[in-house]
Design an enzyme around this catalytic site. Structure first.
Site, short mmCIF file in Angstrom:
data_model
loop_
_atom_site.label_atom_id
_atom_site.label_comp_id
_atom_site.label_asym_id
_atom_site.label_seq_id
_atom_site.Cartn_x
_atom_site.Cartn_y
_atom_site.Cartn_z
N LEU A 210 7.86 -16.53 14.60
CA LEU A 210 9.26 -16.41 15.00
C LEU A 210 10.18 -16.30 13.79
CD1 LEU A 210 9.22 -19.17 17.78
CD2 LEU A 210 8.89 -16.70 18.07
N GLY A 211 9.65 -15.87 12.66
CA GLY A 211 10.45 -15.76 11.46
C GLY A 211 10.94 -17.12 11.01
N ALA A 212 12.24 -17.22 10.70
CA ALA A 212 12.80 -18.49 10.25
C ALA A 212 12.74 -19.55 11.33
CB ALA A 212 14.24 -18.28 9.79
N GLY A 214 10.10 -20.47 12.98
CA GLY A 214 8.81 -21.14 12.99
C GLY A 214 7.77 -20.44 13.83
N ASP A 241 0.89 -13.81 6.52
CA ASP A 241 -0.48 -13.94 6.00
C ASP A 241 -0.79 -15.40 5.67
OD1 ASP A 241 -0.69 -11.15 6.18
OD2 ASP A 241 0.12 -10.89 4.16
#
Length: 302
Positions: A210-212, A214, A241
């Protein structure tokens, strides 16, 4: 041992400029070149954690020689499957003024049927605790290629689009799409519903980046949301990764999901602070691990 597979290897070239401006000439502050591709980056993160890891990747042409040289210099255990085409390059431009990251990914060389079978032979000779298959399939690779590599193994699959959907036939223990990739694969905006669709199609569990924000993990044992303690600024190109590296390590150790997710979020943040994809800020990782919040649905225990 954990084995990573990168069918579409790359030489990652990273330029740092003062500011990226359209229609302008730029002078790079710094230029760095290193072996890349998602599976190679996963192996690099695990190597930094002193985990026993081996990378299998393709390499061809002068760029493939550069990839082999850099992997050797980095001390990564690797075997490179020769291909006739020239290994692709990926270009990342980091803007120092605003922290923006611009990526240009080449599609990669065509892989012949014989070259793919040779790659598969290299993979099938290994008996890892966890097999990680990461990144796009190169042109010419069979659509069911990942499914054949994963079948019968404890595995993590990190890819998108048709390769993701076809790879589910190999019954990976975990798949790790980001939110956009999951929506694209299923057509659902509801991420939990979309994840369960992938599980019905063969995935053992789904961990969504979810990107920033989490991670969202949908598993047979429950559904969890893991969030970092704060926002970070840096190069996010290797964050996914690093998540895959944490998932593979957790599977190899048979850890409970909350522990796996805490490590995954902490490692992802450590990757954002690293200068290049595959680098991690180990001090941040060790400092932040227990500060990651992992929350289950009300009927689940975290």
């Amino acid at each position: 041992m954990i084995v990573t597979v990168t069918p579409n290897t790359a030489l990652d070239v990273t330029y740092t400029v003062d500011s990226l401006v359209p229609d302008a000439v730029h002078r790079a502050r710094d230029v760095r070149r290193r072996a890349g591709g998602k599976g190679v980056n996963v192996a690099r993160v695990l190597h930094a954690l002193d985990v026993d890891v081996h990378a299998i990747a393709t390499a061809g042409g002068a760029t493939g020689v550069a990839v082999a040289t850099e992997l050797g210099a980095a001390g990564l255990s690797a075997e490179l499957v020769p291909i006739g085409g020239e290994t692709r390059r990926t270009t990342t431009v980091l803007s120092a003024s605003d922290g923006s990251v611009t990526l240009i990914n080449e599609p990669g060389p065509v892989v012949t049927a014989a070259e793919w079978e040779l790659l598969a032979e290299h993979v099938h000779r290994r008996e890892p605790e966890v097999l990680v298959c990461s990144g796009s399939l190169p042109p010419g690779a069979p659509s069911e290629g990942y499914a054949r590599l994963l079948a019968g193994r404890t595995s993590v699959l990190d890819t998108s689009g048709a390769a993701l959907l076809a790879g589910l036939a190999g019954r990976p223990a975990v798949v790790k799409p980001n939110a956009e990739e999951l929506r694209e694969a299923t057509g659902h905006d509801d991420l939990e519903r979309a994840a369960r669709e992938l599980m019905r199609a063969g995935a053992g569990a789904v961990v969504v980046s979810l990107g920033a924000g989490g991670l969202l993990a949908v598993t047979p044992a429950g559904t969890w949301r893991a969030t970092p303690p704060g926002a970070l600024t840096g190069n996010a190109t290797g964050a996914g990764d690093a998540v895959v590296a944490a998932l593979a390590l957790g599977l190899s150790r048979r850890e409970p999901w909350p522990e796996i997710l805490r490590r995954a979020v902490a490692l992802s943040g450590a990757a954002v602070l690293g200068p290049l994809a595959g680098d991690v800020d180990l001090a941040h990782y060790h400092r932040q691990g227990q500060r990651v919040a992992v929350r289950a649905r009300p009927e689940q225990e975290s």
